[in-house]
Design a protein around this motif. Structure first.
Motif, mmCIF file in Angstrom:
data_model
loop_
_atom_site.group_PDB
_atom_site.id
_atom_site.type_symbol
_atom_site.label_atom_id
_atom_site.label_comp_id
_atom_site.label_asym_id
_atom_site.label_seq_id
_atom_site.Cartn_x
_atom_site.Cartn_y
_atom_site.Cartn_z
ATOM 1 N N CYS A 100 -4.178 14.662 2.881
ATOM 2 C CA CYS A 100 -4.765 13.261 2.230
ATOM 3 C C CYS A 100 -4.590 12.261 3.301
ATOM 4 O O CYS A 100 -3.942 12.293 4.174
ATOM 5 C CB CYS A 100 -3.662 12.959 1.040
ATOM 6 S SG CYS A 100 -1.987 12.516 1.477
ATOM 7 N N THR A 101 -5.325 11.078 2.707
ATOM 8 C CA THR A 101 -5.225 9.648 3.419
ATOM 9 C C THR A 101 -4.753 8.811 2.320
ATOM 10 O O THR A 101 -4.552 8.955 1.261
ATOM 11 C CB THR A 101 -6.685 9.202 3.707
ATOM 12 O OG1 THR A 101 -7.479 9.144 2.577
ATOM 13 C CG2 THR A 101 -7.133 10.094 4.810
ATOM 14 N N ILE A 102 -3.716 7.843 3.119
ATOM 15 C CA ILE A 102 -3.273 6.995 1.948
ATOM 16 C C ILE A 102 -3.635 5.758 2.736
ATOM 17 O O ILE A 102 -3.622 5.166 3.805
ATOM 18 C CB ILE A 102 -1.764 7.128 2.247
ATOM 19 C CG1 ILE A 102 -0.996 6.010 1.314
ATOM 20 C CG2 ILE A 102 -1.116 6.931 3.412
ATOM 21 C CD1 ILE A 102 0.418 6.206 0.915
ATOM 22 N N THR A 103 -4.017 4.662 1.657
ATOM 23 C CA THR A 103 -4.242 3.120 1.934
ATOM 24 C C THR A 103 -3.306 2.516 1.242
ATOM 25 O O THR A 103 -2.921 2.451 0.003
ATOM 26 C CB THR A 103 -5.687 2.699 1.369
ATOM 27 O OG1 THR A 103 -6.943 3.683 2.108
ATOM 28 C CG2 THR A 103 -5.868 1.279 1.847
ATOM 29 N N TYR A 104 -2.798 1.374 1.981
ATOM 30 C CA TYR A 104 -1.608 0.598 1.305
ATOM 31 C C TYR A 104 -2.039 -0.778 1.700
ATOM 32 O O TYR A 104 -2.416 -1.243 2.819
ATOM 33 C CB TYR A 104 -0.328 0.786 2.270
ATOM 34 C CG TYR A 104 0.829 -0.112 1.524
ATOM 35 C CD1 TYR A 104 1.211 0.145 0.195
ATOM 36 C CD2 TYR A 104 1.436 -1.092 2.470
ATOM 37 C CE1 TYR A 104 2.224 -0.816 -0.211
ATOM 38 C CE2 TYR A 104 2.421 -1.747 1.985
ATOM 39 C CZ TYR A 104 2.822 -1.718 0.823
ATOM 40 O OH TYR A 104 3.937 -2.640 0.357
ATOM 41 N N LEU A 105 -2.084 -1.681 0.398
ATOM 42 C CA LEU A 105 -2.333 -2.797 0.154
ATOM 43 C C LEU A 105 -1.217 -3.749 -0.296
ATOM 44 O O LEU A 105 -0.652 -3.246 -1.412
ATOM 45 C CB LEU A 105 -3.491 -3.053 -0.903
ATOM 46 C CG LEU A 105 -3.836 -4.550 -1.427
ATOM 47 C CD1 LEU A 105 -4.612 -5.339 -0.277
ATOM 48 C CD2 LEU A 105 -4.735 -4.482 -2.603
#
Length: 112
Positions: A100-105
């Motif tokens: 998976c890829t994870i994007t954290y904001l």
């Protein structure tokens, strides 16, 4: 990864900055209110936050979002600085059977 981010007991093992974290209460099947306190580098005081967290599984993708709320049973502590989560969250996108890829904001006012 989604399960790891939701597991507050396991977080105490992988998050070396956590001081304390716990669920305050469940609001719906996909939202809760929680408390999180973390260590800050010297000379800063440690921070804490109370947030409303919502999540949504969408097939192989997941969203977890939160923002600060006030709770009458958990006012700011004298030994911490109450930070403000303006909008914080994760987007986890499945890219394969075991990847998976994870994007954290993180839009946070650390108050100091």
């Amino acid at each position: 990864l989604y399960d790891v981010l939701h597991d507050i007991e396991y977080r105490k093992k992988w998050d070396t900055n956590v001081i304390e974290t716990f669920d305050i209460g469940r609001l719906t099947a996909n939202s809760d209110v929680g408390y999180y306190a973390w260590r800050c580098p010297k000379p800063l005081k440690n921070r804490d936050v109370v947030t409303l967290r919502s999540w949504l599984p969408m097939g192989s993708d997941y969203i977890i979002m939160n923002y600060s709320v006030k709770h009458p049973k958990y006012p700011p502590r004298k030994d911490m600085v109450r930070a403000v989560s303006i909008q914080t969250g994760y987007l986890i996108e499945g890219t394969g059977a075991k990847s998976c890829t994870i994007t954290y904001l993180a839009q946070v006012d650390p108050k100091g």
